[in-house]
Design a protein around this motif. Sequence first.
Motif, short mmCIF file in Angstrom:
data_model
loop_
_atom_site.label_atom_id
_atom_site.label_comp_id
_atom_site.label_asym_id
_atom_site.label_seq_id
_atom_site.Cartn_x
_atom_site.Cartn_y
_atom_site.Cartn_z
N VAL A 1 0.89 -1.31 0.11
CA VAL A 1 0.03 -0.05 -0.04
C VAL A 1 0.97 1.33 0.02
CG1 VAL A 1 -1.57 1.44 1.36
CG2 VAL A 1 -2.05 -1.11 1.26
N HIS A 2 1.78 1.26 0.99
CA HIS A 2 2.67 2.39 0.99
C HIS A 2 3.54 2.70 -0.37
CE1 HIS A 2 5.50 5.42 2.63
NE2 HIS A 2 6.39 4.45 2.40
N ARG A 3 3.95 1.55 -1.17
CA ARG A 3 4.82 1.78 -2.13
C ARG A 3 4.02 1.97 -3.29
NH1 ARG A 3 9.50 3.01 -3.93
NH2 ARG A 3 10.35 2.00 -5.63
N HIS B 1 4.25 5.48 -5.78
CA HIS B 1 4.44 5.54 -7.09
C HIS B 1 3.32 6.59 -7.73
CE1 HIS B 1 7.39 2.58 -7.95
NE2 HIS B 1 6.66 1.66 -7.25
N LYS B 2 2.12 6.54 -7.09
CA LYS B 2 0.96 7.33 -7.48
C LYS B 2 1.31 8.86 -6.92
CE LYS B 2 -2.93 4.36 -7.12
NZ LYS B 2 -3.38 4.70 -8.29
N ASP B 3 2.16 8.92 -6.13
CA ASP B 3 2.66 10.45 -5.70
C ASP B 3 3.64 11.04 -6.50
OD1 ASP B 3 2.49 12.86 -3.86
OD2 ASP B 3 4.22 11.85 -2.76
N GLY B 4 4.31 10.10 -7.31
CA GLY B 4 5.47 10.32 -8.20
C GLY B 4 6.85 10.40 -7.38
N ASN C 1 -6.65 -9.83 -14.00
CA ASN C 1 -7.12 -8.20 -13.91
C ASN C 1 -7.58 -7.93 -15.63
OD1 ASN C 1 -8.06 -5.70 -13.77
ND2 ASN C 1 -6.14 -4.99 -12.71
N PRO C 2 -8.54 -8.63 -16.30
CA PRO C 2 -8.45 -8.35 -17.76
C PRO C 2 -8.98 -6.89 -18.25
CG PRO C 2 -10.60 -9.40 -17.03
CD PRO C 2 -9.50 -9.62 -15.83
N ASP C 3 -9.23 -5.99 -17.25
CA ASP C 3 -9.54 -4.70 -17.73
C ASP C 3 -8.65 -3.82 -17.23
OD1 ASP C 3 -12.17 -5.50 -19.01
OD2 ASP C 3 -13.22 -5.48 -17.00
N TRP C 4 -7.40 -4.27 -16.68
CA TRP C 4 -6.31 -3.55 -16.27
C TRP C 4 -6.88 -2.51 -15.27
CZ3 TRP C 4 -1.25 -3.29 -18.56
CH2 TRP C 4 -0.78 -4.65 -19.34
N LEU C 5 -7.84 -2.60 -14.38
CA LEU C 5 -8.55 -1.75 -13.45
C LEU C 5 -7.26 -1.41 -12.24
CD1 LEU C 5 -11.87 -3.66 -12.71
CD2 LEU C 5 -11.27 -1.63 -14.33
N ASP C 6 -7.36 -0.40 -11.80
CA ASP C 6 -6.34 -0.16 -10.63
C ASP C 6 -6.87 -0.90 -9.41
OD1 ASP C 6 -4.66 1.06 -8.66
OD2 ASP C 6 -5.07 3.35 -9.32
N LEU C 7 -5.88 -1.79 -8.93
CA LEU C 7 -6.23 -2.72 -7.77
C LEU C 7 -5.90 -1.77 -6.56
CD1 LEU C 7 -4.79 -5.82 -9.12
CD2 LEU C 7 -7.32 -5.07 -9.27
N TYR C 8 -5.45 -0.78 -6.39
CA TYR C 8 -5.10 -0.24 -5.18
C TYR C 8 -6.17 0.21 -4.19
CZ TYR C 8 -3.25 3.77 -2.52
OH TYR C 8 -2.89 4.53 -1.17
N GLU C 9 -7.39 0.62 -4.86
CA GLU C 9 -8.55 1.06 -3.99
C GLU C 9 -8.97 -0.21 -3.15
OE1 GLU C 9 -9.66 3.94 -3.46
OE2 GLU C 9 -7.99 4.61 -4.85
N ARG C 10 -8.82 -1.40 -3.83
CA ARG C 10 -8.96 -2.60 -3.04
C ARG C 10 -8.29 -2.95 -1.66
NH1 ARG C 10 -10.01 -6.62 -8.14
NH2 ARG C 10 -11.55 -5.38 -9.27
N LEU C 11 -7.02 -2.12 -1.81
CA LEU C 11 -6.12 -2.61 -0.58
C LEU C 11 -6.09 -1.50 0.52
CD1 LEU C 11 -2.96 -2.85 -2.78
CD2 LEU C 11 -4.31 -4.47 -1.79
N VAL C 12 -6.72 -0.33 0.07
CA VAL C 12 -6.87 0.62 1.30
C VAL C 12 -8.35 0.63 1.74
CG1 VAL C 12 -4.98 2.12 0.46
CG2 VAL C 12 -7.43 2.55 -0.57
#
Length: 88
Positions: A19-21, A25-28, A77-88
């Motif tokens: 989650v932190h990593r 990446h999202k923060d740049g 993940n066939p649609d290449w969705l952002d899985l980050y939201e599932r983690l937080v």
Amino acid sequence: MMADRYRGAIYTGVTAQLVHRVYQHKDGTGSEFTGRYKLHRLVYFEEHADMPTAIAREKAIKKWRREWKIELIERENPDWLDLYERLV
């Protein structure tokens, strides 16, 4: 694995704090590569029992052909969705 869009650029990395990593990446502030190519979408991840196993898997995947990486991502993940939201 991070990507910029569906079937776009792919970054493979390893971390003990997913989650932190991904946030970095999202923060740049994650890595030069993800920052340069704006790879802000978590499209695939695996969990391993220990870091040596995770590092070995990362090294193996990094040697793969691009098509194999795409197949791996699209199996889960066939649609290449952002899985980050599932983690937080």
